[in-house]
Motif scaffolding. Structure first.
Motif, short mmCIF file in Angstrom:
data_model
loop_
_atom_site.label_atom_id
_atom_site.label_comp_id
_atom_site.label_asym_id
_atom_site.label_seq_id
_atom_site.Cartn_x
_atom_site.Cartn_y
_atom_site.Cartn_z
N ALA A 39 -3.86 -7.39 -1.80
CA ALA A 39 -4.19 -6.67 -3.06
C ALA A 39 -5.12 -8.01 -3.93
CB ALA A 39 -3.47 -5.76 -3.11
N SER A 40 -6.14 -7.46 -4.20
CA SER A 40 -6.01 -8.08 -5.83
C SER A 40 -6.44 -7.51 -6.79
CB SER A 40 -6.98 -9.04 -4.85
OG SER A 40 -8.95 -8.12 -4.66
N PRO A 119 5.69 -16.18 12.49
CA PRO A 119 5.48 -16.19 11.26
C PRO A 119 3.85 -15.06 11.46
CG PRO A 119 5.87 -18.69 11.64
CD PRO A 119 6.40 -17.56 12.84
N LYS A 120 3.96 -14.07 10.67
CA LYS A 120 2.65 -13.18 10.91
C LYS A 120 2.79 -13.03 9.14
CE LYS A 120 1.39 -12.71 14.90
NZ LYS A 120 0.17 -13.08 16.02
N VAL A 121 1.57 -12.86 9.11
CA VAL A 121 1.48 -12.02 7.92
C VAL A 121 0.79 -10.11 7.88
CG1 VAL A 121 -1.43 -11.65 5.52
CG2 VAL A 121 -0.75 -13.83 6.86
N VAL A 122 1.82 -9.91 6.87
CA VAL A 122 2.04 -8.63 6.64
C VAL A 122 1.87 -7.89 5.40
CG1 VAL A 122 3.38 -8.20 8.37
CG2 VAL A 122 4.73 -8.62 6.05
N ALA A 123 1.00 -8.57 4.62
CA ALA A 123 0.72 -8.88 3.29
C ALA A 123 0.34 -9.37 2.58
CB ALA A 123 1.83 -7.43 2.56
N TYR A 124 -0.96 -9.87 1.29
CA TYR A 124 -1.29 -10.58 0.52
C TYR A 124 -1.28 -10.17 -0.12
CZ TYR A 124 -6.03 -10.92 1.70
OH TYR A 124 -7.31 -10.15 1.75
N VAL A 125 -1.34 -11.22 -1.33
CA VAL A 125 -1.86 -10.65 -2.78
C VAL A 125 -2.36 -11.72 -3.31
CG1 VAL A 125 -1.10 -9.99 -5.87
CG2 VAL A 125 0.18 -8.83 -3.49
N SER A 126 -3.61 -11.58 -4.03
CA SER A 126 -4.18 -12.97 -5.03
C SER A 126 -4.14 -12.39 -6.36
CB SER A 126 -6.11 -12.69 -4.37
OG SER A 126 -6.68 -12.50 -2.82
N HIS A 127 -3.72 -13.32 -6.57
CA HIS A 127 -3.27 -13.43 -8.30
C HIS A 127 -4.73 -13.30 -8.81
CE1 HIS A 127 0.98 -15.82 -7.22
NE2 HIS A 127 0.93 -14.77 -6.05
N GLU A 128 -5.56 -13.82 -8.84
CA GLU A 128 -6.69 -14.13 -9.62
C GLU A 128 -7.73 -13.15 -8.63
OE1 GLU A 128 -8.60 -17.01 -11.13
OE2 GLU A 128 -7.43 -18.21 -10.20
N ASP A 129 -9.10 -13.26 -9.57
CA ASP A 129 -10.31 -12.12 -8.13
C ASP A 129 -10.98 -13.91 -8.20
OD1 ASP A 129 -13.49 -11.73 -8.14
OD2 ASP A 129 -12.26 -9.63 -8.87
N GLN A 130 -10.88 -14.24 -6.81
CA GLN A 130 -11.53 -15.47 -6.46
C GLN A 130 -12.56 -15.32 -7.07
OE1 GLN A 130 -10.25 -15.16 -2.23
NE2 GLN A 130 -7.97 -15.36 -2.88
#
Length: 142
Positions: A39-40, A119-130
């Motif tokens: 998500a971003s 550890p494994k990534v199951v979700a990520y959220v970018s705080h801003e549009d890179q």
């Protein structure tokens, strides 16, 4: 920063950044679960960790190289434990590009991580549009 889950997130994400610089995307993909949410501000999606994901990682790396990415480093991590099996880890990244010289482009991403058995990534959220952050820093995204 200390971790209540017992993981050294600074070290784990330093390895994640190094894997992202490799020509072979396999080691980076291995850091993700069998499927995940991304998500971003630009949108959200769910993705399987499959051949298409490997190709997407290749495209991301190629775009970063084209934009002049020289280094990516972990500036800080913050952990919020979520029960015995998960943690929300927010990483402050610092990216350096040819166009920025010694000046870093900071951005934050929060990762929902499994903590066991590894550890494994199951979700990520970018705080801003890179892409926007890069443009503001004078970097032309590919």
């Amino acid at each position: 920063m200390g971790s209540t889950s017992g993981h050294d997130w600074d070290l784990w994400f330093t390895g994640y950044a190094a894997d992202g610089q490799r020509e072979d995307p396999g080691p980076l993909a291995a850091r993700y679960g069998p499927s995940f949410l991304a998500a971003s501000p630009a949108g959200t999606g769910t993705f399987p960790n499959d051949a298409a994901f490997l190709e997407w990682l290749r495209q991301i790396r190629a775009g970063n190289l084209s934009a002049g990415l020289e280094s990516m480093r972990v500036a800080a991590t913050r952990e919020l434990p979520l029960g015995a099996a998960f943690a929300l880890v927010t990483v402050t990244w610092e990216a350096r590009f040819r166009a920025t010289g010694d000046r870093s482009v900071p951005f934050e991403i929060s990762y929902l991580m499994t903590t066991a058995p590894e550890p494994k990534v199951v979700a990520y959220v970018s705080h801003e549009d890179q892409v926007d952050a890069m443009r503001r820093a004078g970097v032309s995204p590919a």
